[in-house]
Every structure is written in structure tokens, then in C-alpha cells.
Scaffold this active site. Structure first.
Site, short mmCIF file in Angstrom:
data_model
loop_
_atom_site.label_atom_id
_atom_site.label_comp_id
_atom_site.label_asym_id
_atom_site.label_seq_id
_atom_site.Cartn_x
_atom_site.Cartn_y
_atom_site.Cartn_z
N ASN A 11 31.61 41.67 46.02
CA ASN A 11 32.61 42.54 45.81
C ASN A 11 32.68 42.88 43.38
OD1 ASN A 11 34.66 39.73 45.45
ND2 ASN A 11 36.15 41.67 45.57
N GLU A 37 38.09 29.54 45.17
CA GLU A 37 38.81 31.27 45.39
C GLU A 37 38.81 31.85 46.65
OE1 GLU A 37 41.84 31.63 43.43
OE2 GLU A 37 40.67 29.25 42.25
N CYS A 92 39.72 40.55 45.73
CA CYS A 92 41.09 39.58 45.92
C CYS A 92 42.35 40.53 46.00
CB CYS A 92 40.24 38.43 46.37
SG CYS A 92 39.70 38.55 44.72
N GLU A 135 40.30 29.22 36.89
CA GLU A 135 39.14 30.02 36.36
C GLU A 135 39.52 30.39 35.13
OE1 GLU A 135 35.21 31.22 39.25
OE2 GLU A 135 37.32 31.99 40.37
#
Ligand code: ADP
Length: 489
Positions: free
Chosen positions: A155, A253, A287, A468
Site C-alpha cells: 500500500n 507494524e 493502516c 519506526e
């Protein structure tokens, strides 16, 4: 106009090479599946093992030079990517489907990430501590881990590989990257740019293949000492288990079910703008997308009226065409998941007030297009209120007050991003304190992250061990060693 079909190969040990089996895989434009975009190797576990062995050999030399020297390569990579921004943007749209505006923003993000970590190279170091005794030095150094595996989704096919790769390489690790097979092109373009910028052979290897073969090998191979993954919770959990027996470092994640709360005092125009963008931007395939809008009842009807009117105005189409607001779903499989969830929601009592249909007429005939979809009368126990859809489907829920909104927002087992729209500073700050999410947005869209700040979820959205992005990203990719030096002797 027929676009050129790209033929790309794996990048292993500084060479471009086919899969050892000779197998290939194709990608097609999700807006028009008659258009072949690219042909890639369909690698398997043997290719992954070769790449891991190469990385093992490359690690000592790459890990042995200074962070500043590595940072120069990252800065040059940023320049090279910038010089190709137009080409990369178009390829990203053709392969993944998002609009050119969205792709351009994502490519720019990747450029900026490499620039950021290039600059950060001057700061990679440890700390000093006062020792209890005189003439004693007590300090830490940061060292690379070894061979690191990266597994990335389709994505954000350039931003996510970039935000894992740049800190992994800056830290001095050798990397094997497995991009998602739906959109591997951008990862190979990153490898091309890094190689041109002077990255030594073997420091980065990109292997295109499926999760169950290449991904599985990265997750289970003893020489891979750390693995960073972004993708679904189901797969993240499988990989986490595979890493556990050898205690490899893990960063997973995963998804979200991100709320935007609209309080009665909110600027409704702002609230609608934010939810339109966070719910339907990127075709809802982020997300951090807003998939639940939790509205205080006094403003539920006026909010819905404006929101539905705006959703109906969105121009769906081929991301390459000017003026398009929302591209297609990435694949037939994703489109079917979206449609299934719309059906399930209605069967459970939600009311469809906008969209809900696949678009098939005219220019839509050969793509995976779905109308922007709004469901109302959604209640907290419905599946549409609890499970990630990953499509342009927004569930609207009415609540009595702020406390009820917070309870609904926290009543799911994931927690990635969470927005609130209000003019009430106190409630906004209480929300920031009490919402179970890794990212809180006040009067801002739930999507969109600053590359210099830490990012990650809580609950089932993440292993929640390492963040991250930003300078914090280096914590995952480095090991801290503590040194005691007595110079009184
Ligand atoms: P998404 O639909 O967002 O791509 P997935 O979790 O299905 O989410 O996939 C994310 C990444 O994980 C992809 O690169 C995929 O190929 C990879 N993957 C899928 N299954 C496995 C597996 N069993 N082991 C390792 N990686 C996997």
C-alpha cells in the site's frame, strides 16, 4: 497509449538476476487490468537463502565503515531519487493504483527519508555517563545487528521500504528486502538508486517473491537476526512466532481500526474535510485510514448530511487521469473483501447511505473500482466497527457524549492512529492522554505522518517494542554496548 512493460530482476550481490527457477510474476494496472505493468522474478526460498548468504558476507565491511560514510550514500540516494521523481511517481500509480498526487507525495516522502537519515548520520553515537570513580570513563556505543530482513506491504510501496531501509543501512546492517508481490517495482528502484549512489555489493539485496516462500525463509533463517514487517495482523503474528525461538529482534507494524471523534462543538466543515481525506484518500488503503467516525448525537445528522454529499462528489477513476480523487482497490481480492464487509455490515443492521457498489460501466469496466461508501447506524459490536477493511468504507456511529465516544474508540483490540475534532482544548488533551493509540491527531487527519517523529501502534497493531521513523528508528537497527574504561591505573 500503451505504456512500456518493465522487466525487472532481483537485486542480489550488486547484480540484477532472475529467480533461480526461472519463474516470473506479472503486475497489472489495478485501474485497467488489461495493462501489463511489469514482469518480475517469482523467487523462492533458494533465492532468499542466496541473498541471506550474500548479506552475511557483505556485513563486516559495510558495518565497519563509519555512519558518516554510509550517510553520504543515503544523501546521494535522495538526490538520485529526486532526479527520477516523475518516472517513479507514474510507475507507482500504474502498479498500485493511487492517484498521481498521492504517488508524488509518497515518492517525495521517500526522498526526504533518505535525506533525513543522511543528515542524521552525523549524530549516530552513544552516551557518556559520569562514573562513580575518578579517572574512569563510562560510555555506550551503537553497533549494527548483522543481517536484517525487511518484509513490506503493497500500500505504500516506496515510503515503507524507504523508512525501514534508510535506518537499517545507516546503522550498518546488511539487508534482505522482500516487497509485496502486488507492487515490487518501487523497492527495486530504491535498490537501483542506492547502487548508483555507491552502496557496496551485497549490503542490500531485494528478492521478489511470495510471503510463504521468500518471506518464510527470512522469518526462519538463523542468519537473519532481526526482522521488520509491515502488513496484516494475521501474517505479523505468524512471523513473530517464527522469530521467537531464536530470539531474533522483531518489529511488527500491523493494522488499525482508526477512529475520528467529532464532538458537538467541532467545526463541522473541518470535520467533514478531515474524514473525507482520511477515509477515502489512498482508497482507504492505509493502516492509519479513518474507518470509524464517532459523532456526538447533537451533530450526527448535520455531519452525515454534509459528509455524504461530499463523498458523492468524489471523482473515482484511473489514478493517472487528472482530477481523479480516488483510485481503484489494489486487486480483485481486496475489492471482494471491501464488498463483503459492506454486505456483512448491512446484514448486521448498518444502513448504507452512500456508495456500496462496484463501478463497472465504461472506463471502469476493467478496473477494481468501488464507490466511496458510508454506512450509518453502526454499533460497536458489529464487525464493520471492529475489523479492518482496508478500503473506502467508513462506518459512522452516534454517541451520547465524550466519555461514550472514548469508550467506543478504545473498545477494539487495535490502536494505531486516532483523531478528534473539537474546539475544546481540555477534551482534546484528555483524549490524547486516554486514547489507546500510538498516534493521536487533534483537528488533523488520522493518516499522514511526520517522518521525523516516532511512529507505531499499540495493542494488536504492533509488537510495540520499537518505534519506526525519526531518529528513534535507529533503536531497532542498532545494539547498544556499554564500555567501562579505567585510566587511573
Ligand atoms: P498486505 O495485504 O498489507 O500486503 P500481508 O500481511 O498479506 O499484508 O502481507 C505483507 C507482507 O508479508 C507481504 O510482503 C507478504 O508477501 C508477506 N507475507 C505474507 N505471508 C507471509 C508469511 N507467511 N511469511 C512471511 N511473509 C509473509
Amino acid at each position: 497509449m500503451a505504456a512500456t512493460v518493465l522487466t525487472s530482476l532481483n537485486f542480489i550481490d550488486g547484480e540484477w538476476c532472475p529467480a533461480q527457477s526461472g519463474a516470473t510474476i506479472q503486475t497489472y494496472n489495478p485501474a485497467d487490468t488489461r495493462q501489463l505493468v511489469a514482469v518480475y522474478p517469482l523467487s523462492d526460498a533458494a533465492d532468499a537463502r542466496t541473498a541471506i548468504a550474500v548479506a552475511v558476507r557483505a556485513f563486516p565491511a559495510w558495518g565497519g565503515i563509519t555512519p558518516v560514510a554510509r550517510g553520504r550514500i543515503l544523501s546521494r540516494t535522495a538526490q538520485i531519487l529526486e532526479s527520477r521523481k516523475g518516472v517513479l511517481t507514474e510507475l507507482l500509480t500504474r502498479e498500485e493504483g493511487k492517484t498521481l498526487g498521492e504517488s508524488g507525495g509518497e515518492v517525495q516522502r521517500a526522498i526526504d527519508i533518505f535525506r533525513f537519515f543522511g543528515g542524521l548520520s552525523y549524530t549516530v553515537g552513544g552516551q557518556t555517563f559520569p562514573h562513580d570513580l575518578p579517572q574512569n570513563l563510562l560510555y555506550t556505543i551503537r553497533q549494527p545487528l548483522g543481517v536484517v530482513g525487511l518484509i513490506t506491504p503493497w500500500n505504500f510501496p516506496i515510503a515503507i521500504p524507504a523508512w525501514k531501509l534508510a535506518p537499517a543501512l545507516l546503522a550498518g546492517n546488511a539487508v534482505v528486502l522482500k516487497p509485496a508481490t502486488q507492487a515490487p517495482g518501487m523497492s527495486l528502484e530504491l535498490a537501483r538508486a542506492l547502487a548508483e549512489a555507491g552502496l557496496p555489493k551485497g549490503a542490500l539485496n531485494v528478492v521478489v517473491g511470495e510471503g510463504r516462500s521468500v518471506g518464510h525463509e527470512l522469518a526462519t533463517h538463523p542468519d537473519v537476526v532481526a526482522l521488520s514487517f509491515t502488513g496484516s495482523h494475521a501474517i505479523g503474528q505468524v512471523i513473530y512466532r517464527q522469530l521467537a525461538p531464536r530470539m531474533a529482534r522483531a518489529q511488527m507494524e500491523m493494522g488499525g481500526k482508526n477512529p475520528t471523534i467529532v464532538l458537538a462543538d467541532a467545526d463541522l466543515e473541518l470535520a467533514v474535510n478531515l474524514v473525507i481525506k482520511a477515509g477515502f484518500g489512498l482508497t482507504g488503503q492505509a493502516c492509519t485510514a479513518t474507518s470509524r467516525v464517532i459523532v456526538e448525537k447533537p451533530v450526527l445528522e448535520p455531519f452525515l448530511e454534509r459528509f455524504v454529499a461530499r463523498a458523492r462528489e468524489l471523482k473515482v477513476g484511473n489514478g493517472l487521469s487528472p482530477g481523479v480523487d480516488m483510485g481503484p482497490a489494489v486487486s480483485q481480492a481486496q475489492l471482494e473483501i471491501d464488498l463483503d464487509y459492506i454486505r456483512i455490515a448491512q446484514a448486521e443492521g448498518a444502513r448504507l447511505v452512500c456508495g456500496g457498489q462496484r463501478l463497472t460501466a465504461g472506463e471502469f469496466a476493467h478496473g477494481h473500482f468501488l464507490e466511496p461508501t458510508v454506512l450509518r447506524d453502526v454499533t460497536p459490536m458489529m464487525r464493520i466497527a471492529r475489523e479492518e477493511v482496508f478500503g473506502p468504507v467508513v462506518a459512522v456511529m452516534g454517541v451520547d457524549d465524550f466519555e461514550a465516544a472514548l469508550a467506543v474508540a478504545n473498545g477494539v483490540d487495535v490502536g494505531l492512529s486516532a483523531s478528534i475534532v473539537t474546539r475544546d482544548l481540555k477534551r482534546a488533551m484528555v483524549y490524547a492522554d486516554r486514547i489507546e493509540a500510538g498516534v493521536v491527531k487533534i483537528n488533523q487527519i488520522s493518516t499522514g505522518l511526520a517522518l521525523q517523529a516516532p511512529f507505531g501502534g499499540v495493542k494488536k497493531s504492533s509488537t510495540d517494542s520499537f518505534k519506526e521513523q525519526g531518529a528513534a528508528a535507529l533503536d531497532f537497527y542498532t545494539r547498544i554496548k556499554t564500555v567501562y574504561l579505567d585510566y587511573s591505573v
